[in-house]
Enzyme design. Structure first.
Site, PDB file in Angstrom:
ATOM      1  N   ARG A 131       4.533  -2.233  23.748  1.00  0.00           N
ATOM      2  CA  ARG A 131       3.489  -2.750  23.452  1.00  0.00           C
ATOM      3  C   ARG A 131       3.536  -3.832  22.427  1.00  0.00           C
ATOM      4  NH1 ARG A 131      -2.065  -1.940  21.542  1.00  0.00           N
ATOM      5  NH2 ARG A 131      -3.347  -3.638  22.566  1.00  0.00           N
ATOM      6  N   HIS A 175       3.240  -8.024  22.397  1.00  0.00           N
ATOM      7  CA  HIS A 175       2.436  -8.761  21.626  1.00  0.00           C
ATOM      8  C   HIS A 175       3.310  -9.671  20.831  1.00  0.00           C
ATOM      9  CE1 HIS A 175      -1.727  -6.700  21.701  1.00  0.00           C
ATOM     10  NE2 HIS A 175      -1.192  -6.207  22.889  1.00  0.00           N
ATOM     11  N   HIS A 218       1.067  -0.171  32.384  1.00  0.00           N
ATOM     12  CA  HIS A 218       0.272   0.685  32.048  1.00  0.00           C
ATOM     13  C   HIS A 218       0.271   1.888  32.824  1.00  0.00           C
ATOM     14  CE1 HIS A 218      -2.581  -2.775  30.283  1.00  0.00           C
ATOM     15  NE2 HIS A 218      -1.718  -2.444  29.467  1.00  0.00           N
ATOM     16  N   ASN A 234      -4.901  -6.955  18.693  1.00  0.00           N
ATOM     17  CA  ASN A 234      -3.905  -5.924  17.914  1.00  0.00           C
ATOM     18  C   ASN A 234      -4.050  -4.492  18.713  1.00  0.00           C
ATOM     19  OD1 ASN A 234      -5.306  -4.640  16.174  1.00  0.00           O
ATOM     20  ND2 ASN A 234      -4.079  -5.064  14.545  1.00  0.00           N
TER      21      ASN A 234
END
Ligand code: HEM
Ligand SMILES: *[C@@H]1O[C@H](CO)[C@@H](O)[C@H](O)[C@H]1NC(C)=O
Ligand SMILES: *[C@@H]1O[C@H](CO)[C@@H](O)[C@H](O)[C@H]1NC(C)=O
Ligand SMILES: *[C@@H]1O[C@H](CO)[C@@H](O)[C@H](O)[C@H]1NC(C)=O
Length: 297
Positions: A57, A61, A163, A89
């Site tokens: 993740r 990002h 996910h 975030n």
């Protein structure tokens, strides 16, 4: 000679690695880079089964703000506003492990391996340790000398699905459980039993940061169960369930395909990770190789 081989030949002559990424970028400068990263994450993962989810993740990002340049790792400093203070975030973590990887690499090949490459390498290693696919990690990214807090608004609000492991906080899906339509009704696409379970762990008026599994079937495993969950109305985030429940959407066939074939999911996922890792990278003499991932040199 085909166009492909001509281009390939010219690329090889001038060193295809200088202006673009390649898997062998550290072959002479830090040949052991993969096993050093692997050792650190294997160790850290023993006390944190969610480490893979956390690190991939962070990599995502990083890549979606100014490209894969390690900018997300920068702390607040003079002239730097950390990207991690932005709302999307949503509790990025695992940065302590990135620091440990960097320390291990600096002691063997100082000033050589970028923080952006650490994220790409560690993501692949962890996904495969968690049961997922392997792919050929492209390397040679350099680190930014700036962060872009404003750019975090570019983190997309649609979803394409890593996910299959990890967790999400109650605050990110509560409206689905209690007041999806503004009239006090839950999201009609949530399975009734799953809804009851989720409500227990995510009350209406408290527990914003309490986490639930993104994949309730195999929470820490990287596999295609996530897609079967969507078929059974057991997707946690709205953006996940929509992939299956939006009638007429192109994504319905993709969900069904991946639910039916883990191999197809794994192959596609590996390709997507290589594409994501290529987003606006710094190469050549652009940027720098940070000594400490949290600050510019
Ligand atoms: C494209 C749109 C995406 C959206 C809207 C989205 C949204 C979210 C949200 C809301 C969370 C929960 C965060 C929290 O509450 O702490 C989450 C977690 C997570 N996301 Fe995404 N995501 C997206 C794409 C991706 C991509 C592309 C990846 C990886 C390649 C990814 C990997 C993860 C992982 C592994 C977690 C669990 C992290 C943990 O356990 O700490 N996501 N995502
Ligand atoms: C590479 O790293 C691994 C793990 O740290 C170690 O066992 C091995 O001896 C190293 N090889 C070289 C050539 O340094
Ligand atoms: C993410 O942003 C919040 C504020 O929105 C901040 O409290 C938190 O420390 C940030 N997370 C990280 C890992 O920096
Ligand atoms: C929980 O999150 C909601 C929605 O973001 C916010 O309005 C509320 O103030 C938060 N509650 C606490 C106790 O932080």
């Amino acid at each position: 000679m085909s166009w492909f081989s001509i281009v390939f030949f010219i690329g090889a002559m001038f060193g295809a690695c200088t202006a673009q990424l390649c898997p062998t970028f550290y072959a002479t400068s830090c040949p052991n880079v993969s096993s050093i990263v692997r050792d650190v994450v294997r160790q850290a993962r023993q006390s944190d089964a969610r480490l893979g989810a956390k690190i991939i993740r962070v990599h995502f990002h990083d890549c979606f703000v100014n490209g894969c340049d390690g900018s997300v790792l920068l702390d607040d400093a003079d002239g730097i506003q950390t990207e991690r203070s932005a709302i999307p975030n949503q509790s990025l973590s695992g940065l302590d492990v990135v620091d440990n990887i960097k320390t291990a690499l600096e002691s063997v090949c100082p000033g050589v391996v970028s923080c952006a490459d650490i994220l790409a390498l560690a993501s692949e290693i962890l996904v495969s340790l968690d049961g997922g696919p392997t792919w050929e990690v492209q390397l040679g990214r350099r680190d930014s000398r700036t962060a872009n807090l404003a750019g975090t608004s570019a983190i997309p609000l649609a979803n394409d699905g890593a996910h299959t492991f990890g967790k999400a906080q109650c605050v990110t899906f509560r409206n689905r459980l209690y007041n999806f339509d503004g009239n006090g009704n839950p999201d009609p696409t949530i399975d009734a039993t799953y809804l009851q379970t989720l409500r227990q762990n995510c009350p209406q008026n408290s527990g914003n940061s309490t986490r639930s599994d993104l994949d309730p079937t195999t929470p820490n495993g990287f596999d295609n169960n996530y897609f079967m969950n969507l078929q059974n109305n057991r997707g946690l985030l709205q953006s996940d369930q929509e992939l299956f429940s939006t009638s007429g959407a192109d994504t319905v066939a993709i969900v069904n395909g991946f639910a039916g074939s883990q191999t197809q999911f794994f192959d596609t996922f590996g390709d997507s990770m290589i594409k994501m890792g290529n987003i606006r990278t710094l190469t050549g003499t652009n940027g720098e190789i940070r000594i400490n991932c949290r600050r510019i040199n």
